[in-house]
Structure formats: structure tokens, C-alpha cells
Design a protein around this motif. Sequence first.
Motif, PDB file in Angstrom:
ATOM      1  N   TYR A  75       7.240  -3.907  57.783  1.00 38.14           N
ATOM      2  CA  TYR A  75       7.864  -5.206  57.516  1.00 38.14           C
ATOM      3  C   TYR A  75       6.788  -6.268  57.319  1.00 38.14           C
ATOM      4  CZ  TYR A  75       6.659  -6.834  62.165  1.00 38.14           C
ATOM      5  OH  TYR A  75       5.944  -7.230  63.266  1.00 38.14           O
ATOM      6  N   SER A 126      -0.242  -6.578  74.825  1.00 41.01           N
ATOM      7  CA  SER A 126       1.148  -6.233  75.171  1.00 41.01           C
ATOM      8  C   SER A 126       1.671  -5.142  74.247  1.00 41.01           C
ATOM      9  CB  SER A 126       2.040  -7.477  75.163  1.00 41.01           C
ATOM     10  OG  SER A 126       2.173  -7.976  73.860  1.00 41.01           O
ATOM     11  N   CYS A 127       1.234  -5.159  72.977  1.00 37.89           N
ATOM     12  CA  CYS A 127       1.660  -4.107  72.039  1.00 37.89           C
ATOM     13  C   CYS A 127       1.164  -2.751  72.528  1.00 37.89           C
ATOM     14  CB  CYS A 127       1.054  -4.318  70.650  1.00 37.89           C
ATOM     15  SG  CYS A 127       1.784  -5.661  69.725  1.00 37.89           S
ATOM     16  N   ASN A 180       3.601   0.214  73.343  1.00 35.62           N
ATOM     17  CA  ASN A 180       3.589   1.262  72.322  1.00 35.62           C
ATOM     18  C   ASN A 180       3.084   2.593  72.883  1.00 35.62           C
ATOM     19  OD1 ASN A 180       4.376  -0.902  70.826  1.00 35.62           O
ATOM     20  ND2 ASN A 180       2.759  -0.788  69.313  1.00 35.62           N
ATOM     21  N   LEU A 215      -1.248  -3.634  62.525  1.00 36.89           N
ATOM     22  CA  LEU A 215      -0.739  -4.981  62.249  1.00 36.89           C
ATOM     23  C   LEU A 215      -1.857  -5.782  61.584  1.00 36.89           C
ATOM     24  CD1 LEU A 215       1.360  -7.305  62.653  1.00 36.89           C
ATOM     25  CD2 LEU A 215       0.375  -7.655  64.923  1.00 36.89           C
ATOM     26  N   LEU A 222      12.534  -1.478  69.036  1.00 37.10           N
ATOM     27  CA  LEU A 222      11.412  -2.429  69.109  1.00 37.10           C
ATOM     28  C   LEU A 222      11.550  -3.497  68.029  1.00 37.10           C
ATOM     29  CD1 LEU A 222       8.666  -3.499  70.057  1.00 37.10           C
ATOM     30  CD2 LEU A 222       7.557  -1.763  68.621  1.00 37.10           C
ATOM     31  N   ILE A 269      11.133  -7.525  68.042  1.00 41.10           N
ATOM     32  CA  ILE A 269      10.108  -8.187  67.217  1.00 41.10           C
ATOM     33  C   ILE A 269      10.759  -9.277  66.356  1.00 41.10           C
ATOM     34  CG2 ILE A 269       8.535  -7.828  65.257  1.00 41.10           C
ATOM     35  CD1 ILE A 269       7.709  -5.167  66.469  1.00 41.10           C
ATOM     36  N   ASP A 284      11.189 -12.548  68.027  1.00 39.44           N
ATOM     37  CA  ASP A 284       9.985 -13.145  68.618  1.00 39.44           C
ATOM     38  C   ASP A 284       9.739 -14.531  68.019  1.00 39.44           C
ATOM     39  OD1 ASP A 284       7.150 -13.749  69.169  1.00 39.44           O
ATOM     40  OD2 ASP A 284       7.090 -11.684  69.911  1.00 39.44           O
ATOM     41  N   ARG A 325       7.212 -16.275  67.792  1.00 39.29           N
ATOM     42  CA  ARG A 325       5.912 -16.522  67.168  1.00 39.29           C
ATOM     43  C   ARG A 325       5.948 -16.394  65.651  1.00 39.29           C
ATOM     44  NH1 ARG A 325       2.740 -12.863  71.507  1.00 39.29           N
ATOM     45  NH2 ARG A 325       4.804 -11.899  71.547  1.00 39.29           N
ATOM     46  N   HIS A 326       7.010 -15.777  65.142  1.00 40.01           N
ATOM     47  CA  HIS A 326       7.087 -15.634  63.675  1.00 40.01           C
ATOM     48  C   HIS A 326       8.531 -15.747  63.204  1.00 40.01           C
ATOM     49  CE1 HIS A 326       7.556 -10.930  63.793  1.00 40.01           C
ATOM     50  NE2 HIS A 326       8.380 -11.542  64.602  1.00 40.01           N
TER      51      HIS A 326
HETATM   52  C1  LIG Z   1       3.937  -9.858  64.456  1.00 36.89           C
HETATM   53  C2  LIG Z   1       4.346  -9.271  65.760  1.00 36.89           C
HETATM   54  C3  LIG Z   1       4.199  -7.902  65.994  1.00 36.89           C
HETATM   55  C4  LIG Z   1       4.564  -7.340  67.220  1.00 36.89           C
HETATM   56  N1  LIG Z   1       4.396  -5.993  67.415  1.00 36.89           N
HETATM   57  C5  LIG Z   1       4.732  -5.460  68.613  1.00 36.89           C
HETATM   58  C6  LIG Z   1       4.529  -4.065  68.877  1.00 36.89           C
HETATM   59  O1  LIG Z   1       4.045  -3.291  68.048  1.00 36.89           O
HETATM   60  N2  LIG Z   1       4.856  -3.611  70.123  1.00 36.89           N
HETATM   61  C7  LIG Z   1       5.360  -4.427  71.104  1.00 36.89           C
HETATM   62  O2  LIG Z   1       5.648  -3.957  72.192  1.00 36.89           O
HETATM   63  N3  LIG Z   1       5.542  -5.740  70.871  1.00 36.89           N
HETATM   64  C8  LIG Z   1       5.243  -6.268  69.660  1.00 36.89           C
HETATM   65  N4  LIG Z   1       5.422  -7.609  69.457  1.00 36.89           N
HETATM   66  C9  LIG Z   1       5.940  -8.427  70.574  1.00 36.89           C
HETATM   67  C10 LIG Z   1       7.455  -8.370  70.639  1.00 36.89           C
HETATM   68  O3  LIG Z   1       7.986  -9.229  69.647  1.00 36.89           O
HETATM   69  C11 LIG Z   1       7.955  -8.844  72.027  1.00 36.89           C
HETATM   70  O4  LIG Z   1       7.278  -9.988  72.426  1.00 36.89           O
HETATM   71  C12 LIG Z   1       7.726  -7.756  73.057  1.00 36.89           C
HETATM   72  O5  LIG Z   1       8.367  -6.589  72.628  1.00 36.89           O
HETATM   73  C13 LIG Z   1       8.280  -8.155  74.427  1.00 36.89           C
HETATM   74  O6  LIG Z   1       9.630  -8.423  74.294  1.00 36.89           O
HETATM   75  P1  LIG Z   1      10.595  -8.638  75.567  1.00 36.89           P
HETATM   76  O7  LIG Z   1       9.947  -9.741  76.347  1.00 36.89           O
HETATM   77  O8  LIG Z   1      11.925  -8.992  74.976  1.00 36.89           O
HETATM   78  O9  LIG Z   1      10.615  -7.326  76.279  1.00 36.89           O
HETATM   79  C14 LIG Z   1       5.079  -8.180  68.233  1.00 36.89           C
HETATM   80  C15 LIG Z   1       5.220  -9.541  67.984  1.00 36.89           C
HETATM   81  C16 LIG Z   1       4.850 -10.101  66.787  1.00 36.89           C
HETATM   82  C17 LIG Z   1       4.982 -11.589  66.564  1.00 36.89           C
END
Ligand SMILES: Cc1cc2nc3c(=O)[nH]c(=O)nc-3n(C[C@H](O)[C@H](O)[C@H](O)COP(=O)(O)O)c2cc1C
Length: 133
Positions: A7, A26-27, A31, A40, A61, A65, A68, A70-71
Motif C-alpha cells: 500500500y 514497534s513494527c 511483526n 517500508l 494489521l 495501520i 494510524d 500518523r498518516h
Molecule cells: C506507515 C506505517 C507503517 C506501519 N507498519 C507497521 C507494521 O509493519 N507493524 C506494526 O506492528 N505496526 C505498524 N505500524 C503501526 C500501526 O499503525 C499501529 O500503531 C500499531 O499496530 C499499534 O497499534 P495498536 O496500538 O492499535 O495496537 C505502522 C504505522 C505506520 C504509520
Amino acid sequence: MLIEFIYTSHAKTPLSPEQLSTLKKSCIEYNTQHKITGMLLYNNMKFMQVLEGDKETILALFKKIKQDPRHHQVEALILNPIDERNFGQWAMGIADISNESIKPDFLSDPNIVNKALSKKLLLAFSHHLIEID
Ligand SMILES: Cc1cc2nc3c(=O)[nH]c(=O)nc-3n(C[C@H](O)[C@H](O)[C@H](O)COP(=O)(O)O)c2cc1C
């Protein structure tokens, strides 16, 4: 079923190296626990992400995402079954390619034309060939 999911999205505000590093940590934790791998790329406030893993796990997941803060403008491009992972060694590789001179190794591989679709897409994204608006 093992899939690759790709994406694009736009950061709401520019992410600092520290913020990207926090995101990476956190990723990697999540992951690794969920056998998700991928890459990414962050390019001047635009993201392209490849996620590899079990279909249900990846879609769960992606739901998080998408929400989130942040985007935004999160747009799914591809969901493809795959036989093997292309980013097996990365729980999540994150590269800030906003600066043209910094490119992950696989993007400078001259044989990338023979490589997986996901790598070609990341390469095109890094060259601004994929416009997302
Ligand atoms: C661009 C982008 C990519 C992300 N990729 C991942 C990812 O690969 N794995 C992951 O656990 N969180 C990823 N996140 C963070 C998740 O959006 C989210 O913050 C995280 O899963 C925790 O969510 P929760 O607090 O609802 O459990 C990403 C966030 C952004 C902005």
C-alpha cells in the motif's frame, strides 16, 4: 496462505529520524511475533510498504495501520499470493529515502528487473515513478 500486500500513504506531518526509529521498533516487535516481514520506504512524507505473511494476519494489521493518525490517504495497491518471502530477513526494514543519495542495497541491484514485483514497485516508488496524490 502466504501473501504480499502493498500500500501507499501520506504522512500527516514530516516524521523525524527519531519518530521513524520509534515506529521501526514497534513494527519489529509486533511483526516478529506475528511472522510478518517486509519493507517500508519513506520518501518525502510518502510511504510505500510491503507486508508479507499469513493473509489473515496481514489484513488484521492493515486494519490497525489504516487507522494510524500518523498518516492518511492509505491506499491498498496489491494483495498477491506468494510462494516465498522476498524480505524474509526483515521483520520490517525501514528506509528513509527522502535524501536521493541514500538507497537500500536492493534498490541499487542491477538485476532488479528480474526480481519480484514488490521490489520493482519499491524501486519505481523510490524514483518518483509512482505518483500518489
Ligand atoms: C506507515 C506505517 C507503517 C506501519 N507498519 C507497521 C507494521 O509493519 N507493524 C506494526 O506492528 N505496526 C505498524 N505500524 C503501526 C500501526 O499503525 C499501529 O500503531 C500499531 O499496530 C499499534 O497499534 P495498536 O496500538 O492499535 O495496537 C505502522 C504505522 C505506520 C504509520
